[in-house]
Design an enzyme around this catalytic site. Structure first.
Site, short mmCIF file in Angstrom:
data_model
loop_
_atom_site.label_atom_id
_atom_site.label_comp_id
_atom_site.label_asym_id
_atom_site.label_seq_id
_atom_site.Cartn_x
_atom_site.Cartn_y
_atom_site.Cartn_z
N LYS A 35 0.85 -1.21 0.00
CA LYS A 35 0.00 0.00 0.00
C LYS A 35 0.88 1.25 0.00
O LYS A 35 2.07 1.19 0.34
CB LYS A 35 -0.91 -0.02 1.23
CG LYS A 35 -0.15 0.01 2.55
CD LYS A 35 -1.05 -0.30 3.74
CE LYS A 35 -0.26 -0.26 5.04
NZ LYS A 35 -1.02 -0.87 6.15
N TYR A 261 15.02 30.90 5.70
CA TYR A 261 13.90 31.67 6.24
C TYR A 261 13.99 31.79 7.75
O TYR A 261 14.22 30.81 8.45
CB TYR A 261 12.57 30.97 5.92
CG TYR A 261 12.16 31.06 4.48
CD1 TYR A 261 12.07 32.28 3.82
CD2 TYR A 261 11.83 29.90 3.78
CE1 TYR A 261 11.66 32.34 2.49
CE2 TYR A 261 11.41 29.95 2.46
CZ TYR A 261 11.34 31.16 1.82
OH TYR A 261 10.93 31.22 0.51
C1 LIG Z 1 -0.22 -1.84 6.79
C2 LIG Z 1 -0.76 -3.11 7.30
C3 LIG Z 1 0.08 -4.21 7.57
C4 LIG Z 1 1.59 -4.13 7.51
O1 LIG Z 1 2.08 -3.62 8.74
P1 LIG Z 1 3.65 -3.49 9.00
O2 LIG Z 1 3.74 -3.05 10.41
O3 LIG Z 1 4.12 -2.46 8.04
O4 LIG Z 1 4.24 -4.81 8.74
C5 LIG Z 1 -0.50 -5.39 7.94
N1 LIG Z 1 -1.85 -5.50 8.06
C6 LIG Z 1 -2.68 -4.45 7.84
C7 LIG Z 1 -4.13 -4.61 8.01
C8 LIG Z 1 -2.16 -3.23 7.47
O5 LIG Z 1 -2.99 -2.20 7.26
#
Ligand SMILES: *Cc1c(COP(=O)(O)O)cnc(C)c1O
Length: 373
Positions: A35, A261
Site C-alpha cells: 500500500k 527563512y
Molecule cells: C499496513 C498493514 C500491515 C503491515 O504492517 P507493517 O507493520 O508495516 O508490517 C498489515 N496489516 C494491515 C491490516 C495493514 O494495514
C-alpha cells in the site's frame, strides 16, 4: 518521462528479496504489503521482486492501488485491506482483487455485485479483536456475519484480524490472539473452515510466532526497516531505499552568518554551505530544520536552518563541497548511514511516515531483482 531533477530515490530490489526471505517462516505464506506506493518505494517493482522471492499475496489499502498492480500485469492474489468504498466493488471484483468485508452495508454491496459475476467471489472477513478501528465487532457477531456472507453467495476464503501493539505489549497481543482463536473455534463449530487465517504484521511476525498462522502480512520489514527500534535487529533486514540528491550550489560564509527563512541558524565559524534541491514539498519534514544530518563525501553535515519547500542548506564546516557532489538524505554513503528511525526520532514521528511521505514528485529508480523495472 525522463527525470530531469537531480533528486531521486533508489530502491534495491535485491534487498526486498532478501527481506522477504528473512521474514519467511515455514508453514506461513507471506503477503507483501505494498500500500501507499510500497511505503514510498514504488509499488510495481517492489511487488514483482517480493513475488519472485516467494511472497504469494500482495496487500493494498485502496482499490485503486490494486487496479494499478493489475494494470502493470501482476496477476498474483491481491487483498484490499479496507472495505471497498461504495461504487468501487464492480471494479475490484472484475479486476480479481480479493475484498475484505466487515460491515453489513459493505457485505450487501459486494453481494449485489457477486450476484452478477461469472466467477466465484472470494472474500476475507476482518474481525476486530481489540484494535477498535475496523472489523466485525463484537467478535461474537462473526458467526452470524459469516452465515450472511455464505448465504449471499460469496466464498469465505479468509478470516483475519489486526494487532494494535505487536511491537510492545505482549499481554495485550496475546489477548487479541486469544479472542481471534475463540472466534475461529466458533466458526469451526458451525462448519466454517476458511483456508487462510491471518493476524500478523511485521512486528507480530517477528515477536509472536503464534500469530503467524497461515499467512503473515509484512509491510515495513519488507523494506528493511524495523517496526520499532530494535525489533528484529537480529534478522539482518537490509534497508532498500536510499534518498539522494546532488549539491546545487556552494558558498563560503563568514562566522556569524545566518541562513534560510527566519535566519534561525547561525554559523559559529567561517564555513562552507551547500544548497541541496529538495524540501518539504518532497516529503523531507520541515521539523528536521537544523536537526538532521545529510551525508556528503561519506561525512555528516547538519541541515542549516529552515527546510524550505524545494531546497535546503547544509553546513559543511571546513570541507568545501563541489556542485554535483552526491548528497544522501536517507540511507548509506561510505561508512555512514542515516536511518529512517533517526529521521523519525528527530522529527517526532515513526519510520513508516518518513518513507511513506516521500513525495510523488521524487522519481523512484529501482535496481537489482533481475533487471530494471
Ligand atoms: C499496513 C498493514 C500491515 C503491515 O504492517 P507493517 O507493520 O508495516 O508490517 C498489515 N496489516 C494491515 C491490516 C495493514 O494495514
Amino acid at each position: 518521462m525522463t527525470d530531469l531533477r537531480p533528486t531521486w530515490v533508489d530502491v534495491d530490489l535485491d534487498a526486498i528479496a532478501h527481506n522477504v526471505r528473512a521474514l519467511s517462516f515455514a508453514g506461513s505464506e507471506l503477503m507483501a504489503v505494498v500500500k501507499a506506493d510500497a511505503y514510498g518505494h514504488g509499488d510495481v517493482p517492489v511487488a514483482r521482486a517480493a513475488l519472485d522471492a516467494g511472497a504469494t499475496w500482495l496487500g493494498v489499502a485502496l482499490v485503486e492501488e490494486g487496479l494499478a498492480l493489475r494494470s502493470a500485469g501482476i496477476e498474483a492474489p491481491v487483498l484490499v485491506l479496507s472495505e471497498c468504498p461504495p461504487g468501487s466493488e464492480m471494479l475490484a471484483v472484475s479486476a480479481g482483487l480479493t475484498a475484505t468485508v466487515y460491515s453489513s452495508a459493505g457485505l450487501d454491496r459486494l453481494a449485489a455485485i457477486a450476484a452478477t459475476a461469472r466467477d466465484r467471489v472470494g472474500v476475507h472477513v476482518k474481525v476486530d479483536t481489540g484494535m477498535h478501528r475496523v472489523g466485525v465487532w463484537p467478535p461474537e457477531d462473526v458467526p452470524a456475519f459469516v452465515d450472511r456472507v455464505v448465504e449471499a453467495g460469496l466464498e469465505l476464503d479468509g478470516v483475519w484480524t489486526h494487532l494494535a501493539c505487536a511491537d510492545s505489549d505482549d499481554v495485550g497481543t496475546n489477548g487479541q490472539l486469544d479472542v481471534f482463536a475463540d472466534t475461529i473455534d466458533r466458526l469451526a463449530a458451525e462448519g466454517h473452515r476458511p483456508r487462510l487465517l491471518h493476524a500478523a504484521n511485521t512486528a507480530a511476525t517477528i515477536r509472536h510466532p503464534r500469530a503467524r498462522l497461515d499467512l503473515v502480512r509484512v509491510g515495513i520489514g519488507l523494506y528493511g526497516i524495523e517496526p520499532a527500534p530494535g525489533v528484529g535487529a537480529d534478522l539482518g533486514l537490509v534497508p532498500a531505499l536510499t534518498w539522494r540528491s546532488l549539491v546545487a550550489s556552494v558558498r563560503r560564509l563568514r562566522a556569524g552568518s545566518r541562513v534560510s527563512y527566519g535566519h534561525h541558524y547561525e554559523f559559529e565559524r567561517d564555513a562552507w554551505a551547500a544548497t541541496v534541491p529538495l524540501g518539504y514539498a518532497d516529503g523531507y519534514p520541515r521539523t528536521l530544520s537544523s536537526r538532521a544530518d545529510v551525508l556528503i563525501d561519506g561525512r555528516r553535515c547538519r541541515v542549516a536552518g529552515s527546510v524550505t519547500m524545494d531546497q535546503l542548506i547544509v553546513d559543511c564546516g571546513d570541507r568545501p563541497p563541489t556542485p554535483g557532489d552526491e548528497v544522501v538524505l536517507l540511507g548509506a554513503q561510505g561508512d555512514e548511514a542515516v536511518s529512517a528511525w533517526e529521521l523519525a526520532n528527530q522529527s517526532g514521528t515513526i519510520a513508516y511516515e518518513i518513507v511513506a511521505r516521500i513525495g510523488a514528485r521524487v522519481p523512484r529508480r529501482s535496481f537489482g531483482g533481475g533487471g530494471p523495472s
